[in-house]
Motif scaffolding. Sequence first.
Motif, short mmCIF file in Angstrom:
data_model
loop_
_atom_site.label_atom_id
_atom_site.label_comp_id
_atom_site.label_asym_id
_atom_site.label_seq_id
_atom_site.Cartn_x
_atom_site.Cartn_y
_atom_site.Cartn_z
N VAL A 1 0.97 -1.13 0.00
CA VAL A 1 -0.06 0.07 0.14
C VAL A 1 1.07 1.24 -0.16
N LEU A 2 2.20 1.30 0.68
CA LEU A 2 2.80 2.50 0.63
C LEU A 2 3.54 2.54 -0.53
N THR A 3 3.77 1.41 -1.40
CA THR A 3 4.52 1.68 -2.72
C THR A 3 3.49 2.29 -3.70
N LEU A 4 2.17 1.92 -3.57
CA LEU A 4 1.34 2.42 -4.24
C LEU A 4 0.48 3.59 -3.98
N LEU A 5 0.90 4.35 -2.87
CA LEU A 5 0.21 5.42 -2.24
C LEU A 5 -0.03 6.57 -3.18
N HIS A 6 0.55 6.93 -4.12
CA HIS A 6 0.58 7.90 -5.26
C HIS A 6 0.17 7.38 -6.62
N ALA A 7 -0.09 6.22 -6.63
CA ALA A 7 -0.17 5.52 -8.00
C ALA A 7 -1.70 5.89 -8.42
N ASP A 8 -1.93 5.69 -9.87
CA ASP A 8 -3.26 6.00 -10.43
C ASP A 8 -4.00 4.61 -10.40
N GLN A 9 -5.26 4.74 -10.63
CA GLN A 9 -6.00 3.70 -10.53
C GLN A 9 -5.60 2.41 -11.63
N PRO A 10 -5.14 2.77 -12.88
CA PRO A 10 -4.73 1.78 -13.69
C PRO A 10 -3.49 1.00 -13.06
N ALA A 11 -2.70 1.80 -12.43
CA ALA A 11 -1.65 1.18 -11.88
C ALA A 11 -1.81 0.15 -10.84
N VAL A 12 -2.70 0.47 -9.84
CA VAL A 12 -3.47 -0.30 -8.89
C VAL A 12 -3.88 -1.51 -9.28
N LEU A 13 -4.72 -1.45 -10.49
CA LEU A 13 -5.52 -2.68 -11.10
C LEU A 13 -4.32 -3.41 -11.49
N HIS A 14 -3.33 -2.99 -12.35
CA HIS A 14 -2.21 -3.67 -12.94
C HIS A 14 -1.70 -4.32 -11.85
N TRP A 15 -1.36 -3.85 -10.54
CA TRP A 15 -0.81 -4.44 -9.43
C TRP A 15 -1.46 -5.73 -8.98
N ALA A 16 -2.81 -5.19 -8.70
CA ALA A 16 -3.79 -6.31 -8.23
C ALA A 16 -4.04 -7.37 -9.22
N GLY A 17 -3.90 -7.14 -10.47
CA GLY A 17 -3.91 -8.33 -11.44
C GLY A 17 -2.73 -9.26 -11.69
N ARG A 18 -1.62 -8.74 -10.91
CA ARG A 18 -0.64 -9.92 -11.00
C ARG A 18 -1.14 -10.85 -10.05
N PRO A 19 -0.90 -12.14 -10.79
CA PRO A 19 -1.33 -13.47 -10.06
C PRO A 19 -0.83 -13.74 -8.55
N VAL A 20 0.30 -13.21 -8.13
CA VAL A 20 1.06 -13.38 -6.82
C VAL A 20 0.39 -12.29 -5.68
N ASN A 21 0.10 -11.06 -6.46
CA ASN A 21 -0.73 -10.19 -5.69
C ASN A 21 -2.00 -10.55 -5.31
N THR A 22 -2.76 -11.18 -6.30
CA THR A 22 -4.10 -11.44 -6.04
C THR A 22 -4.12 -12.47 -5.01
N VAL A 23 -3.25 -13.60 -5.01
CA VAL A 23 -3.41 -14.63 -4.17
C VAL A 23 -3.25 -14.25 -2.89
N LEU A 24 -2.05 -13.21 -2.60
CA LEU A 24 -1.98 -12.73 -1.50
C LEU A 24 -2.79 -11.81 -0.64
N LEU A 25 -3.62 -11.08 -1.71
CA LEU A 25 -4.47 -10.22 -1.23
C LEU A 25 -5.85 -11.15 -0.85
N LEU A 26 -6.09 -12.26 -1.41
CA LEU A 26 -7.09 -13.20 -1.06
C LEU A 26 -6.87 -13.76 0.38
N ALA A 27 -5.43 -14.14 0.27
CA ALA A 27 -5.04 -14.88 1.80
C ALA A 27 -5.17 -13.93 2.81
N THR A 28 -4.75 -12.70 2.58
CA THR A 28 -4.76 -11.73 3.68
C THR A 28 -6.40 -11.55 4.22
N VAL A 29 -7.05 -11.51 3.39
CA VAL A 29 -8.72 -11.18 3.53
C VAL A 29 -9.18 -12.37 4.13
#
Length: 130
Positions: free
Chosen positions: A52-80
Amino acid sequence: MSNQPGRVEVMRSQLGRARGLGSAKSGVEHWWVERVTAIALVPLTVWFVVSVLTLLHADQPAVLHWAGRPVNTVLLLATVIMTFHHMQLGLQVVIDDYVKQSHLAVTLLNKGAALLLGLFSIVAILKMAF
């Protein structure tokens, strides 16, 4: 036996009287699951905060691109999943200790709220990822 007519004295051992009043082992499993989810949440939370700190000033497409990476998606799901399961387990301990009236209703509310909030979060993550 009692000398009073019509009165039957039940002769049961202490173990017989205690049976059916609760499992002697269910608390251990609950305790272990709480600890395992807490330990799993430590690296997941550190990863999430750093992300979240690295994405602090990122725009929406950058955040969606980050969330679309398989590793990030799996880690987000595991966190939730771990967060809401751990929350439900912790609140269940409080409910068991302090709620005497409407125990079943409050327990169902706790489990239902954790499930619904978790599902909403999972759907949001999946919408970002796909």
